[in-house]
Design a protein around this motif. Structure first.
Motif, PDB file in Angstrom:
ATOM      1  N   TRP A 180       4.009 -11.212 -13.127  1.00 38.46           N
ATOM      2  CA  TRP A 180       2.715 -11.328 -12.437  1.00 38.46           C
ATOM      3  C   TRP A 180       2.588 -10.116 -11.504  1.00 38.46           C
ATOM      4  O   TRP A 180       3.053 -10.126 -10.369  1.00 38.46           O
ATOM      5  N   CYS A 181       1.938  -9.061 -12.013  1.00 36.28           N
ATOM      6  CA  CYS A 181       1.908  -7.790 -11.287  1.00 36.28           C
ATOM      7  C   CYS A 181       0.602  -7.631 -10.514  1.00 36.28           C
ATOM      8  O   CYS A 181      -0.449  -7.374 -11.101  1.00 36.28           O
ATOM      9  N   HIS A 182       0.680  -7.788  -9.191  1.00 38.51           N
ATOM     10  CA  HIS A 182      -0.504  -7.529  -8.368  1.00 38.51           C
ATOM     11  C   HIS A 182      -0.322  -6.317  -7.464  1.00 38.51           C
ATOM     12  O   HIS A 182      -1.021  -6.164  -6.465  1.00 38.51           O
ATOM     13  N   CYS A 183       0.603  -5.434  -7.853  1.00 33.03           N
ATOM     14  CA  CYS A 183       0.689  -4.121  -7.216  1.00 33.03           C
ATOM     15  C   CYS A 183      -0.011  -3.120  -8.138  1.00 33.03           C
ATOM     16  O   CYS A 183       0.615  -2.260  -8.758  1.00 33.03           O
ATOM     17  N   THR A 184      -1.323  -3.270  -8.251  1.00 31.62           N
ATOM     18  CA  THR A 184      -2.125  -2.517  -9.213  1.00 31.62           C
ATOM     19  C   THR A 184      -3.251  -1.777  -8.496  1.00 31.62           C
ATOM     20  O   THR A 184      -4.399  -1.802  -8.930  1.00 31.62           O
ATOM     21  N   ASP A 185      -2.902  -1.140  -7.385  1.00 28.72           N
ATOM     22  CA  ASP A 185      -3.928  -0.523  -6.551  1.00 28.72           C
ATOM     23  C   ASP A 185      -4.638   0.638  -7.229  1.00 28.72           C
ATOM     24  O   ASP A 185      -5.759   0.992  -6.858  1.00 28.72           O
ATOM     25  N   THR A 186      -3.982   1.276  -8.207  1.00 28.10           N
ATOM     26  CA  THR A 186      -4.618   2.320  -9.004  1.00 28.10           C
ATOM     27  C   THR A 186      -4.271   2.065 -10.466  1.00 28.10           C
ATOM     28  O   THR A 186      -3.302   1.354 -10.773  1.00 28.10           O
ATOM     29  N   PRO A 187      -5.021   2.651 -11.408  1.00 27.12           N
ATOM     30  CA  PRO A 187      -4.637   2.510 -12.816  1.00 27.12           C
ATOM     31  C   PRO A 187      -3.221   2.971 -13.098  1.00 27.12           C
ATOM     32  O   PRO A 187      -2.518   2.384 -13.931  1.00 27.12           O
ATOM     33  N   ALA A 188      -2.770   4.003 -12.396  1.00 30.42           N
ATOM     34  CA  ALA A 188      -1.409   4.507 -12.616  1.00 30.42           C
ATOM     35  C   ALA A 188      -0.360   3.468 -12.242  1.00 30.42           C
ATOM     36  O   ALA A 188       0.724   3.422 -12.845  1.00 30.42           O
ATOM     37  N   HIS A 189      -0.652   2.643 -11.236  1.00 31.52           N
ATOM     38  CA  HIS A 189       0.292   1.586 -10.861  1.00 31.52           C
ATOM     39  C   HIS A 189       0.436   0.563 -11.997  1.00 31.52           C
ATOM     40  O   HIS A 189       1.550   0.147 -12.334  1.00 31.52           O
ATOM     41  N   GLY A 190      -0.684   0.151 -12.568  1.00 30.13           N
ATOM     42  CA  GLY A 190      -0.629  -0.785 -13.687  1.00 30.13           C
ATOM     43  C   GLY A 190       0.078  -0.197 -14.884  1.00 30.13           C
ATOM     44  O   GLY A 190       0.882  -0.868 -15.555  1.00 30.13           O
ATOM     45  N   ASP A 191      -0.179   1.074 -15.167  1.00 26.04           N
ATOM     46  CA  ASP A 191       0.488   1.742 -16.278  1.00 26.04           C
ATOM     47  C   ASP A 191       2.001   1.758 -16.067  1.00 26.04           C
ATOM     48  O   ASP A 191       2.779   1.543 -17.008  1.00 26.04           O
ATOM     49  N   ARG A 195      16.434   5.078  -3.538  1.00 26.58           N
ATOM     50  CA  ARG A 195      15.506   6.094  -3.035  1.00 26.58           C
ATOM     51  C   ARG A 195      14.128   5.495  -2.794  1.00 26.58           C
ATOM     52  O   ARG A 195      13.480   5.784  -1.779  1.00 26.58           O
ATOM     53  N   SER A 196      13.668   4.668  -3.704  1.00 25.40           N
ATOM     54  CA  SER A 196      12.368   4.029  -3.557  1.00 25.40           C
ATOM     55  C   SER A 196      12.332   3.144  -2.322  1.00 25.40           C
ATOM     56  O   SER A 196      11.405   3.211  -1.498  1.00 25.40           O
ATOM     57  N   ARG A 197      13.348   2.314  -2.178  1.00 31.28           N
ATOM     58  CA  ARG A 197      13.413   1.417  -1.028  1.00 31.28           C
ATOM     59  C   ARG A 197      13.446   2.197   0.286  1.00 31.28           C
ATOM     60  O   ARG A 197      12.730   1.855   1.241  1.00 31.28           O
ATOM     61  N   ALA A 198      14.249   3.247   0.339  1.00 27.02           N
ATOM     62  CA  ALA A 198      14.385   4.026   1.574  1.00 27.02           C
ATOM     63  C   ALA A 198      13.061   4.683   1.958  1.00 27.02           C
ATOM     64  O   ALA A 198      12.676   4.698   3.136  1.00 27.02           O
ATOM     65  N   ARG A 199      12.351   5.225   0.970  1.00 28.81           N
ATOM     66  CA  ARG A 199      11.091   5.905   1.277  1.00 28.81           C
ATOM     67  C   ARG A 199      10.048   4.924   1.804  1.00 28.81           C
ATOM     68  O   ARG A 199       9.379   5.180   2.808  1.00 28.81           O
ATOM     69  N   PRO A 220       0.804  -1.231   0.000  1.00 28.84           N
ATOM     70  CA  PRO A 220       0.000   0.000   0.000  1.00 28.84           C
ATOM     71  C   PRO A 220       0.837   1.281   0.000  1.00 28.84           C
ATOM     72  O   PRO A 220       0.305   2.361  -0.301  1.00 28.84           O
ATOM     73  N   LEU A 221       2.127   1.170   0.312  1.00 21.60           N
ATOM     74  CA  LEU A 221       2.995   2.341   0.341  1.00 21.60           C
ATOM     75  C   LEU A 221       3.653   2.607  -1.007  1.00 21.60           C
ATOM     76  O   LEU A 221       4.316   3.627  -1.193  1.00 21.60           O
ATOM     77  N   TYR A 222       3.507   1.696  -1.940  1.00 18.60           N
ATOM     78  CA  TYR A 222       4.091   1.866  -3.266  1.00 18.60           C
ATOM     79  C   TYR A 222       3.354   2.946  -4.043  1.00 18.60           C
ATOM     80  O   TYR A 222       2.122   2.943  -4.133  1.00 18.60           O
ATOM     81  N   ARG A 223       4.121   3.844  -4.623  1.00 21.20           N
ATOM     82  CA  ARG A 223       3.610   4.797  -5.586  1.00 21.20           C
ATOM     83  C   ARG A 223       3.870   4.254  -6.991  1.00 21.20           C
ATOM     84  O   ARG A 223       4.679   3.337  -7.155  1.00 21.20           O
ATOM     85  N   PRO A 224       3.218   4.808  -8.013  1.00 26.41           N
ATOM     86  CA  PRO A 224       3.499   4.316  -9.367  1.00 26.41           C
ATOM     87  C   PRO A 224       4.980   4.326  -9.726  1.00 26.41           C
ATOM     88  O   PRO A 224       5.481   3.387 -10.365  1.00 26.41           O
ATOM     89  N   GLU A 225       5.720   5.344  -9.308  1.00 29.19           N
ATOM     90  CA  GLU A 225       7.144   5.401  -9.596  1.00 29.19           C
ATOM     91  C   GLU A 225       7.888   4.236  -8.947  1.00 29.19           C
ATOM     92  O   GLU A 225       8.836   3.682  -9.521  1.00 29.19           O
TER      93      GLU A 225
END
Length: 439
Positions: free
Chosen positions: A121-132, A419-423, A92-97
């Motif tokens: 197998w991408c199931h980190c698709t909480d918003t359309p932007a994540h899937g994109d 940076r992603s991991r740290a955030r 839930p903390l993942y942003r699209p970036e």
């Protein structure tokens, strides 16, 4: 003019061609046009494969690349810990970036180790932007990828509209990036929802993949394949991921339907899903395929997965008083041509066959961990590792040469990944020193 891969030991994984102790592979317009002991191709660019093993690129039929920035974090987790931690806390903390960076890092890692084809197998698709973001990352990587859109595993609502939207973004079934649908399945949602998901996928011309396994002592969800079979949800476009603990008649249902099975031997053992079912699946008449699954738990290379699959099955056979049910050649086929067939790509990759696209891996046979090579398939299974991967071609294009990926700014990607991991870790309040063990 083409490219001539010259003078290597060719392991074609094509019974009509066999192995060539010294062979040439001619690539023209991205496809293999000739394979023989000697190929005359004046004017072709020569890729010297002397002292190397030449084999088809590996095919991983199930991997969650978005998790790559947390490599090794789950090495000591059980499956019961993994779900709440990875999907309940971190996802839930993942942003699209974050999805883009993790997916790109994970896909390039696979390519670096000779995995030319991945079902992501991408199931980190909480918003359309994540899937994109996940799809965009796969298009940035130079490998052959199947973007498997999976609804968030805690979601129980309809996904047909979003699946169709993603299909509009990925309509080409002949390109390097194609699409499949990841089902939530009868163990995570109702059979009615599963049926609706399958119907939506079929309407869009998509193959489907679904996680299904039964842990020892489970009292619910014990016959997921029977449930799908009773509702007509199994066919030759269905891949079952894991399959641990399935009943014999359920494996027979999969065989009768022409379905495939993706086995993740390292993750299944480490997380306590049960013994990898490689031998049982093969005995049921299904050619198994292999997958890494997730890199927080296991290494991301196919060499490790193959070695574990072979060693564990040999151990199980011995423990039950049976002769060995697998050879190193069998397992090499699981990781190449059988995987390609399971993804619907058997006509374009998986073996060194004239007419197929040139997805090739060149391994250094002079490395002291492999030299001298006496039994090529056996050497790969017993001693292969990513450090041997010198050169990789995808559809005839060289994407790795001399041990380094071509045209990839790894330094910039590493900085983005850190940076992603740290955030995410800071937001979750977890340390990254290996001391965190989820409850």
């Amino acid at each position: 003019m083409g490219t001539l891969v010259r003078g290597g030991t060719v392991i074609s994984v094509d019974p009509a061609i066999g192995d060539l102790p010294r062979g040439d592979v001619l690539v023209e317009d991205g496809r293999i046009s000739a394979v023989a002991e000697r190929v005359d191709a004046p004017g072709a660019d020569v890729l010297d494969a002397t002292g190397m093993l030449v084999l088809p690129g590996f095919v991983d039929t199930h991997r969650h690349t978005w998790q790559a920035v947390f490599r090794g974090l789950a090495a000591d987790w059980t499956f019961a810990r993994y779900g709440p931690a990875m999907h309940g806390l971190l996802r839930p903390l993942y942003r699209p970036e974050d999805v883009l960076v993790g997916t790109l890092l994970g896909r390039l890692e696979a390519l670096h180790s000779g995995v030319t084809t991945v079902l992501d197998w991408c199931h980190c698709t909480d918003t359309p932007a994540h899937g994109d973001a996940a799809l965009d990352a796969l298009r940035q990587a130079p490998g052959r990828s199947v973007f498997c859109y999976g609804a968030g595993i805690a979601t129980d609502g309809p996904v047909a509209a979003e699946l169709a939207r993603m299909r509009d973004r990925c309509p080409d079934d002949d390109g390097l990036v194609t699409m499949a649908a990841g089902l939530r399945g009868p163990q995570r949602t109702t059979i009615e929802t599963t049926a609706a998901d399958v119907a939506a996928a079929r309407d869009l011309g998509l193959r489907v993949s679904v996680h299904a396994h039964v842990r020892a002592g489970a009292t619910t969800g014990r016959r997921p394949i029977a449930a799908m079979g009773e509702h007509g949800l199994l066919d030759d476009r269905t891949t079952i991921v894991h399959g641990n603990g399935l009943d014999d008649d359920e494996l027979a249902m999969l065989a009768d339907a022409g379905s495939s099975v993706s086995i993740s031997p390292d993750v299944e053992l480490k997380m306590g899903l049960g013994w990898p079912e490689t031998g049982r699946v093969l005995a049921a008449g299904i050619r198994p395929t292999l997958s890494v699954d997730n890199c927080p738990t296991a290494g991301g290379d196919m060499f490790s997965a193959m070695r574990t699959a072979l060693g564990v099955q040999r151990g199980l056979d011995t423990a039950h008083g049976r002769p060995p049910s697998l050879t190193s050649r069998d397992v090499l086929e699981f990781a190449t041509v059988d995987g390609a067939r399971a993804l619907g790509l058997g006509d374009r990759t998986g073996s060194i066959t004239p007419g197929k696209q040139a997805d090739l891996v060149l391994l250094r046979a002079d490395d002291l961990t492999l030299f001298p090579v006496n039994h090529p398939a056996g050497a790969i299974l017993s001693a292969g590792h990513p450090g041997l991967v010198d050169t990789v071609l995808v559809a005839g294009e060289v994407v790795k040469r001399g041990g380094a990926l071509v045209g990839v700014d790894l330094e910039e990607l590493r900085e983005r990944a850190l940076r992603s991991r740290a955030r995410i870790a800071a937001a979750a309040g977890i340390p990254l020193d290996g001391s965190w063990l989820p409850v």
